[in-house]
Design a protein around this motif. Sequence first.
Motif, PDB file in Angstrom:
ATOM      1  N   ALA A 144      -2.663   3.100   4.886  1.00 56.15           N
ATOM      2  CA  ALA A 144      -3.492   1.909   5.069  1.00 56.15           C
ATOM      3  C   ALA A 144      -4.537   2.061   6.162  1.00 56.15           C
ATOM      4  CB  ALA A 144      -2.598   0.704   5.372  1.00 56.15           C
ATOM      5  N   ASN A 161     -13.615  -1.000  -0.446  1.00 58.85           N
ATOM      6  CA  ASN A 161     -13.540  -0.350   0.852  1.00 58.85           C
ATOM      7  C   ASN A 161     -14.935  -0.101   1.386  1.00 58.85           C
ATOM      8  OD1 ASN A 161     -13.339   2.134   2.686  1.00 58.85           O
ATOM      9  ND2 ASN A 161     -11.184   1.557   2.398  1.00 58.85           N
ATOM     10  N   ASN A 167      -8.097   1.158   5.424  1.00 62.76           N
ATOM     11  CA  ASN A 167      -8.595  -0.214   5.401  1.00 62.76           C
ATOM     12  C   ASN A 167      -9.336  -0.609   6.676  1.00 62.76           C
ATOM     13  OD1 ASN A 167      -7.398  -0.639   2.860  1.00 62.76           O
ATOM     14  ND2 ASN A 167      -5.438  -1.098   3.815  1.00 62.76           N
ATOM     15  N   PHE A 185      -5.399  -6.961  11.045  1.00 61.35           N
ATOM     16  CA  PHE A 185      -4.526  -6.332  10.048  1.00 61.35           C
ATOM     17  C   PHE A 185      -3.074  -6.536  10.448  1.00 61.35           C
ATOM     18  CE2 PHE A 185      -8.406  -3.740   9.746  1.00 61.35           C
ATOM     19  CZ  PHE A 185      -8.646  -3.845   8.382  1.00 61.35           C
ATOM     20  N   HIS A 204       0.821  -1.203   0.000  1.00 58.12           N
ATOM     21  CA  HIS A 204       0.000   0.000   0.000  1.00 58.12           C
ATOM     22  C   HIS A 204       0.857   1.255   0.000  1.00 58.12           C
ATOM     23  CE1 HIS A 204      -3.683  -2.197   0.484  1.00 58.12           C
ATOM     24  NE2 HIS A 204      -3.179  -2.848   1.514  1.00 58.12           N
TER      25      HIS A 204
END
Length: 635
Positions: free
Chosen positions: A382, A29, A385, A261, A6
């Motif tokens: 990121a 997303n 996300n 994550f 990313h």
Amino acid sequence: SLSSRHCPWKMNQLPPKSAVASPVSESTNSRGEALDSLSMDSFWLEVENIKQSTEAEQEECSLADVKTQEEGEAEAEWLQDAGLAELLGEPAGDKDNLVLLSTLTRTQAAAVQRRLDTYSRSRRRRNKHPVRDVRDIFAAGSSQDTAAEKEESSPDPLWHNLRTSNTQRKTQDYSCTVRNPGKEEVFNMDVAYSEQAAVLLKGSFLSESRKLKDGNALTRFKIPKGRLGVTRIGDLSAQDMKKIPTLALIELTALCDILGFELKRNKAAKLKTTEKRLFGVPLNTLLENDQKLLPNTKVPLLLQALLSCLEKRGLETEGILRVSGSQTRIKSLEQKLERDFYSGLFRWDDVHQNDVSGLLKRFIRELPAPLLTAEYLPAFAAVQNIPDLKQRLQALNLLILILPESNRNTLKALLEFLSKVVAREKNNKMNLWNVSTVMAPNLFMHKGLPNKIPEGKEKQLAEGAADVVRMMIHYQDLLWTVSSFLVAQVRKLNESNSKRYQFCDKRIKNLLRKIHADKDKVEKNQGEPSKVVKVHASLLLKDSLEVHLNNATRVADVLRQFQKNLCQNGWNIVNTVNLLKCNNSTECTNLLLYEVGGNIGEHCLDPDTYLLDLYHINPHAEWIIKQNPSCPRMF
């Protein structure tokens, strides 16, 4: 996952023209629908302008390429950055590693254990001596077992549950909960974010969640003030602030683990030297040079001058920041600034506002390392996300605390200016989204970083970058707050280390020598409903102020009592009035109360702090009234 793929995109990576002209319509997303009505035209126009302005300089690279790390290297670097180098078997100068571990929450300890397990397995594969196990330090297992063996034979219950939850997380919809823009929502900073996320994960949060539909109305958040008030960045001493980034890194990693994550960072690269004095110069070098002219400078003088010029003449200009100035003039102005800025010969009045905004964006882009740092730029990008808005803000808050002080101060100055631009939207036609889409390429694109963008993801990443900038502008007051749970961990660190902090002011040092005379008596009376304490103000009064504390006594009450004493002690009325006013505003007092010593270095207290509660938490501290450093001195 929060990974290096990313990373920002190269300056010549543009999407097809059809994508440039269209607003957000398709995105995996969870906020894709929320941005349906928001155009990305300004973003791609800015990308095109950047490309044109740098085509002749594309071969220059201010950062070395980031090398792919071998297995275990990222974990080793993480443990070092988290202040836990001793766990790697490396010698440590003191026992800070053990002290730090003793302050961690269960989710934070699980995050440390996970990285140590990965590092331990990689070491075993290379036939190196096994590293120390976190559970050894907590005396929760045999020190002869390796980390991996312990995980298999008697896994930590919390770590096992978290790992199981994260596995289940990948198959469930973890999208944003519906939020009512008309109401304020509580932003809890008393409990570690990762602990909050763990509770939500176990509850009904997943099954009841739905997607946020309205992207134009941003939720209002309120930090509930506890009995100890709120701590802002800048309220803590330099010694205590040095402890915050490591704690924030551990907490951010724990939060990402709970959310499923993976937090990956770029490896710091060596910066190339430059002949210039202003543009393309590292922030720390700029500040070192500026501090020779103006001590205590925290934001580069050039950036201050650019922002000041725009605030005076550019805030009302239609399309400011979006409308590009002349690239030829901007390049010429850069050369003149390099030559004349420090001599004071540069004439700002002769420069067009759009050219100044071009210089501002160029200054940010030309920094040898990104303003958000090479290490953490992928993590900032990121944040998009994370589906839940509150958790995105939690991650951003931690990332900002991790930033080096020079980067954080510079970013704050920029964001404060961008807020002023948005506030003049009626005249300059630049709303929050317009400003965000224009500034995102300047903050997230860097010619010295690697670019690995999956095909077809450019638009989604662009939208996410703009959304992150929008959050940083809109929620900057919240983001520049030090969470209460982090302050509590700093106190624990200080208590465990039993360090005596050194102060530059000898008068403060002398005051601290006089305290603690009745330590035993204090400890016996911690539960008492009232207490008489002394508040010092040696710069203003010879004698200390005696204050009777009860459950309702706040910092603001003590400052009012002190102001009353000033008048009663015959201070010149003009000096008294000036002292109690800051910038001719009676709303901003020129006096502050500081907590000094004990389990804190130095802490500027919130006016709404209840002092008896604070006394019970830190009974050995001294309380000192000082003049607000941001106000002109009256004596």
